[in-house]
Design a protein around this motif. Structure first.
Motif, PDB file in Angstrom:
ATOM      1  N   ASP A 198      25.461   6.038  31.179  1.00  0.00           N
ATOM      2  CA  ASP A 198      24.879   4.831  30.593  1.00  0.00           C
ATOM      3  C   ASP A 198      25.743   4.154  29.536  1.00  0.00           C
ATOM      4  O   ASP A 198      25.731   2.942  29.398  1.00  0.00           O
ATOM      5  CB  ASP A 198      23.510   5.159  29.978  1.00  0.00           C
ATOM      6  N   ASP A 199      26.506   4.970  28.773  1.00  0.00           N
ATOM      7  CA  ASP A 199      27.233   4.363  27.656  1.00  0.00           C
ATOM      8  C   ASP A 199      28.669   3.975  28.026  1.00  0.00           C
ATOM      9  O   ASP A 199      29.462   3.640  27.161  1.00  0.00           O
ATOM     10  CB  ASP A 199      27.224   5.324  26.459  1.00  0.00           C
ATOM     11  N   ASN A 236      27.823  -3.547  33.993  1.00  0.00           N
ATOM     12  CA  ASN A 236      26.729  -3.170  33.092  1.00  0.00           C
ATOM     13  C   ASN A 236      27.036  -3.627  31.670  1.00  0.00           C
ATOM     14  O   ASN A 236      26.344  -3.252  30.735  1.00  0.00           O
ATOM     15  CB  ASN A 236      26.519  -1.640  33.116  1.00  0.00           C
TER      16      ASN A 236
END
Ligand code: BES
Ligand code: MN
Ligand code: ZN
Length: 501
Positions: free
Chosen positions: A457-458, A395
């Protein structure tokens, strides 16, 4: 095999290996020997059409006047083109050959290749590294010494102009090689010997190097709500374990503040497929379905061995996937530590279930600055990439590029695969939040999408699908057949280039 470094004096006994540049150009010790033997080396090269191309090898009975058992000429091609990795390959070629002919003691002269003193020492270090990587054998279960089996090379002496500097260059490589060897041992061991608790025991050996080693059992994992991992293990007589390794090597001034880099490994000590059982043919390969965990353990041996200035945490989900009266069934719904529910449509897609809880655990407990997971996750990655590249999913472009570059440098190449919403949709479940298999298409990608659902997500994250590269049926100069240790050198390099301070 014992590797030593000494000054550039050609020994009178054992085998002797000499490097030869392109067009049959002997280096200085070769030239001296050629002179001393009345041009025997030059004649032998001519007669055998030996050109000194990289990895070309000419095996000679030692010419008269020499007491050595044999003389081996090894081509290095154009010295100016030679990278460290080429020298590793040459070291591997030399040891592979001497092993196969039954020499027990040998020396190799690593003359300066035209660079400065430091470069010459580095060359000798690289050559020793390759020799060490080649010299691995897994033969602890062979009880009969066959009279016709050749003895392995026991002593290799590397001759260098500055032996002390060469020895210093070799030292960290030797530590990394020890990590690679450990990983190879772990994946080679059969599943009656290596199961979750015994794998933890092996990992505890790293305590000697200063690694903190802990393991959680079923009771603790239940408390944490690790229903995904525990579901996979519930059919086995062997209790699942969560192995946790910590190496806190960051320099003291930063140590406390420094968030760790995390490595997460799939450690399925045997994968029968469970109730969605695998066919019999080839099932024995599933003893190395703990290859991801094997790499994490070997990596910590390497990092601690060379005292890497990094804070690193390793988490491995260790389970055995068995069919039995207590095994999980297709259609079961489990609740993962993250709280997400998972519909288990195929009990053979177990690696992602194990990783889901291991990944969540490491994020909750350590807030790592990046996560790399390794798993022999899908047969589909072998369809896509064969045995030449491991699949890389990420990601985070920077992390992906760092990994790709590290892989290129050490000869453990990665190929990046896509992630995306359209793939993610495929694993939406009718009955739960997510299902553990997609449809027939893009099997490695939907597996990675599943993992990503357990990544905050981070958090920069990368997943390496190493199903195609963990075991090899083709010997290479620095990787003999069998367990490869693929990933240890790669991640050691990643740490060295980007996470040490
Ligand atoms: N451990 C296997 C993947 C594997 C296959 C590793 C071959 C090494 C060599 C994994 O647990 C598995 O069984 N995956 C299934 C997933 C499928 C059921 C969606 C596969 O690849 O067939
Ligand atoms: Mn499986
Ligand atoms: Zn598996």
């Amino acid at each position: 095999m014992k590797i030593t470094f000494s000054a550039m004096r050609l020994p009178k006994r054992g085998a002797l290996a000499l490097l030869v540049a392109a067009d049959g150009k002997l280096l200085s010790s070769g030239q001296a020997l050629d002179k001393a033997t009345g041009g025997a080396l030059t004649r032998a090269m001519k007669a055998n059409d030996f050109k000194g191309k990289k990895d070309e090898l000419l095996d000679l009975l030692a010419p008269s006047g020499l007491d050595n058992s044999r003389l081996v000429l090894v081509g290095i091609g154009d010295p100016k083109q030679l990278q460290g990795r080429d020298l590793q390959g040459i070291g591997g070629v030399i040891v592979g050959h001497l092993d196969s002919v039954g020499e027990v003691e040998a020396a190799v002269a690593v003359d300066s290749l035209g660079g400065d003193k430091k470069a010459a020492a580095a060359s000798a270090g690289h050559l020793g590294y390759g020799a060490r990587l080649q010299s691995y054998r897994f033969d602890r279960y062979k009880t009969k010494k066959k009279p016709d089996r050749k003895k392995p090379l026991e002593k290799l002496s590397i001759l260098a102009e500055d032996a002390a500097a060469a020895r210093r260059a070799f030292a960290p490589f030797d530590k990394v090689a020890a990590g690679v060897h450990l990983t190879r041992d772990l994946v080679s061991e059969p599943a009656n010997v290596i199961y979750p608790k015994t794998l933890v025991q092996r990992a505890r050996q790293l305590q000697k190097l200063g690694v903190k080693v802990r393991a959680l059992g079923v009771a603790e994992m239940k408390k944490l709500g690790m229903g995904a991992l525990l579901g996979v293990g519930q059919g086995s007589a062997h209790e699942p374990q969560l192995l946790i390794l910590e190496w806190n090597g960051a320099s003291a001034s930063r140590a406390k503040a420094e968030r760790p880099i995390a490595f997460v490994g799939k450690g399925v000590t045997f994968d029968t497929g469970g109730i969605s059982i695998k066919p019999a043919a080839g099932m024995e390969d599933m003893k190395w379905d703990m290859g991801g965990a094997g790499v994490v353990i070997g990596l910590f041996q390497a990092l601690a061995g060379r005292k890497a200035k990094v804070n690193a945490v390793g988490v491995c989900g260790l389970v055995e996937n068995m069919p039995s009266g207590t095994a999980q069934r297709p259609g079961d719904i489990v609740i993962s530590m993250s709280g997400q529910s998972v519909e288990v449509l195929n009990t053979d897609a177990e690696g992602r279930l194990v990783l889901a809880d291991a990944l969540w655990y490491v994020q909750e407990k350590y807030r790592p600055k990046a996560i790399v997971d390794l798993a022999t996750l899908t047969g589909a990655i072998i369809v896509a990439l064969g045995h030449e590249h491991a699949g890389l999913f990420s990601n985070d472009d920077e992390l992906a590029e760092r990994l790709t570059a590290a892989g290129k440098k050490v000869g453990e190449p990665l190929w990046r695969m896509p992630l995306g919403e359209a793939y993610d949709k495929i694993i939406d479940s009718d009955a739960a939040d997510v299902k553990n298999v997609g449809n027939r298409s893009a099997g490695s990608i939907t597996a990675a999408q599943f993992l990503q659902r357990f990544i905050k997500d981070d958090t920069p994250w990368a997943h390496l699908d190493i199903a195609g590269v963990t075991w090899s049926t083709k010997a290479k100069p620095t990787v003999p057949k069998g367990g490869t240790g693929f990933g240890v050198r790669l991640l050691n390099r990643l740490v060295k280039d980007h996470y040490e301070a």
